[in-house]
Design a protein around this motif. Structure first.
Motif: not given
Length: 192
Positions: A23-38
Motif C-alpha cells: 500500500d505504500g507509506l501513505a496507505g499504511l493504516s495503524l488500525r489495519a496494522l494492529a488487526a494484522d498482528v491481532g
C-alpha cells in the motif's frame, strides 16, 4: 485480541513491511496494522510511541535491506589495491553498486520511498542509514580518494536517485534509467 505480551516489535515491523510493500507509506493504516498482528490499535504504542517512530523503523529497515543488496552485488568485485588495474576493478564495483541500487528501487518502490524518509524522530536510530552511507563513501573513495569520497558519493547518489525519480515519474520519455546511469557513470568514473 491477544495481550500485548503475545506480540513483539519485530512481528509488528514485519507486518508493517508487508503493508508498506502493498500500500505504500501513505496507505499504511495503524488500525489495519494492529488487526494484522491481532492487537488493539492502542497496543501498537507500546512498541512505537507514534506513527513517525514506526516510519523511522521502516526507513531503517529499508536502508538495511538496500545495504545488504549492494553488498551482495559488489561482493564478487573485491578490489586488490596492490593489483595492476585496481581502478578498473573499482569502476566495475561502482557499476555493480549502481545496478543494485536501480534494481532495489525498481523491485521495492515503496520500501525505497520509505528509506528516503530517513530518521524522523530525534533520538531514533539511524545506524542503517549511516552504514549505507559509509559503504557508498568507502566504495566511491577507492576510485576518487579519501579526500573526495563524500563529494563523490553524494554525486553518485544524486545520479542514481535522480534516475530512479525520473523513471518513477514517467519523465524519461522512453529512455531507460539504466542507460542514463551508464552515461553518467562513465563521466563520474572518468572524473579526475
Amino acid at each position: 485480541m491477544p495481550a500485548v505480551a503475545k506480540t513483539d516489535r519485530d512481528t509488528i515491523l514485519q507486518a508493517a513491511l508487508l503493508r508498506l510493500r502493498r500500500d505504500g507509506l501513505a496507505g499504511l493504516s495503524l488500525r489495519a496494522l494492529a488487526a494484522d498482528v491481532g492487537i488493539a490499535t492502542n497496543a501498537l504504542y507500546h512498541y512505537f510511541p507514534s506513527r513517525s517512530h514506526l516510519e523511522n523503523a521502516l526507513s531503517e529497515e529499508a536502508a538495511r535491506r538496500l545495504l545488504a543488496a549492494l553488498q551482495r552485488g559488489t561482493a564478487t568485485r573485491r578490489i586488490d589495491e596492490s593489483r595492476e588495474g585496481s581502478k578498473a576493478a573499482a569502476a566495475e564495483r561502482i557499476r555493480a553498486l549502481a545496478a543494485g541500487y536501480l534494481r532495489f528501487a525498481r523491485r521495492e518502490p515503496h520500501l525505497y520511498a520509505a528509506m528516503l524518509q530517513g530518521p524522523c524522530e530525534p533520538g531514533e536510530s539511524n545506524a542503517n542509514h549511516a552504514a549505507l552511507w559509509n559503504f557508498v563513501c568507502e566504495t566511491a573513495g577507492v576510485l576518487h580518494g579519501d579526500k573526495r569520497a563524500d563529494s563523490a558519493a553524494m554525486s553518485l547518489w544524486a545520479l542514481l536517485h535522480g534516475a530512479v525519480a525520473l523513471q518513477q515519474a514517467g519523465a524519461l520519455a522512453g529512455v531507460k534509467a539504466g542507460d542514463c546511469v551508464r552515461f553518467g557513470l562513465d563521466a563520474w568514473i572518468a572524473s579526475p
